[in-house]
Design an enzyme around this catalytic site. Structure first.
Site, PDB file in Angstrom:
ATOM      1  N   HIS A 145      -3.445  -2.223   9.448  1.00  0.00           N
ATOM      2  CA  HIS A 145      -4.585  -2.072   8.535  1.00  0.00           C
ATOM      3  C   HIS A 145      -4.708  -3.357   7.724  1.00  0.00           C
ATOM      4  O   HIS A 145      -3.980  -4.323   7.971  1.00  0.00           O
ATOM      5  CB  HIS A 145      -4.417  -0.837   7.636  1.00  0.00           C
ATOM      6  CG  HIS A 145      -3.177  -0.854   6.799  1.00  0.00           C
ATOM      7  ND1 HIS A 145      -3.132  -1.417   5.545  1.00  0.00           N
ATOM      8  CD2 HIS A 145      -1.933  -0.401   7.058  1.00  0.00           C
ATOM      9  CE1 HIS A 145      -1.916  -1.303   5.063  1.00  0.00           C
ATOM     10  NE2 HIS A 145      -1.167  -0.689   5.966  1.00  0.00           N
ATOM     11  N   GLY A 146      -5.597  -3.392   6.768  1.00  0.00           N
ATOM     12  CA  GLY A 146      -5.920  -4.610   6.033  1.00  0.00           C
ATOM     13  C   GLY A 146      -4.747  -5.313   5.376  1.00  0.00           C
ATOM     14  O   GLY A 146      -4.647  -6.537   5.425  1.00  0.00           O
TER      15      GLY A 146
END
Length: 179
Positions: A25-26
């Site tokens: 994820h980010g």
């Protein structure tokens, strides 16, 4: 408590070994992949290895210069045991149990980054980014007992906190309950 150190069979050039229940994820892509230089991002997860849609989404998030491999735990151990010293790897697992499995298979790493272990029923908050149930506590304690540094940080520039006293306290409480 005294650490018990074991000799492991294979030291692998792991740039970062991280527990994060969201896997890719980010924070991983924008934070960690930019801070550590890796050739391979290895997601070791029996669940993700069977989920083609999740693999596709992860693949879209990872930069093209990093090779994404989403493998079962067993296949991840096989890959790690054959990595040469010129290839750097970031390993992502979703739980302490998965990290311990890899360690038990003879893959040696020095540090375990605890990124995101989010709250679910049955878990309690240990730190802002670490919620753990009894199983998580037992496996984190076992990893620590093998001489692995536990370092809870969401992002590379975050302060390194000492989670060991909290893990020991929770583990001792579990031991008292089971008596």
């Amino acid at each position: 408590m005294k650490k018990i150190c074991y000799q492991e069979s294979k030291i692998v050039p792991i740039s970062l070994f991280r527990i994060d229940d969201r896997l890719v994820h980010g924070q991983v892509v924008q934070g960690w992949l930019k801070a550590v230089s890796v050739d391979i991002l290895l997601v070791a997860s029996d669940v993700a290895a069977q989920d083609k849609i999740q693999q596709m989404v992860m693949g879209m998030a990872v930069p093209s210069d990093v090779k994404l491999k989403v493998k079962s735990l067993k296949d991840a151990v096989n890959i790690l045991s054959r990595i040469d010293n010129k290839t750097s790897v970031m390993v992502l697992v979703a739980s302490p149990r998965e990290a311990f499995y890899i360690l038990e298979q003879g893959i040696k790493f020095n540090s375990l980054n605890i990124g995101g272990m989010h709250f679910f029923d049955g878990k309690k908050q240990i730190l802002s980014n670490v919620c753990a149930d009894n199983t998580d506590i037992k496996f984190l304690y076992k990893i620590y007992q093998r001489g692995i540094d536990l370092e809870p940080r969401i992002l590379p520039n975050d302060e390194r906190l000492n989670i060991i006293p909290l893990i020991e306290k929770e583990y001792l409480a579990l031991s008292e309950v089971s008596k």
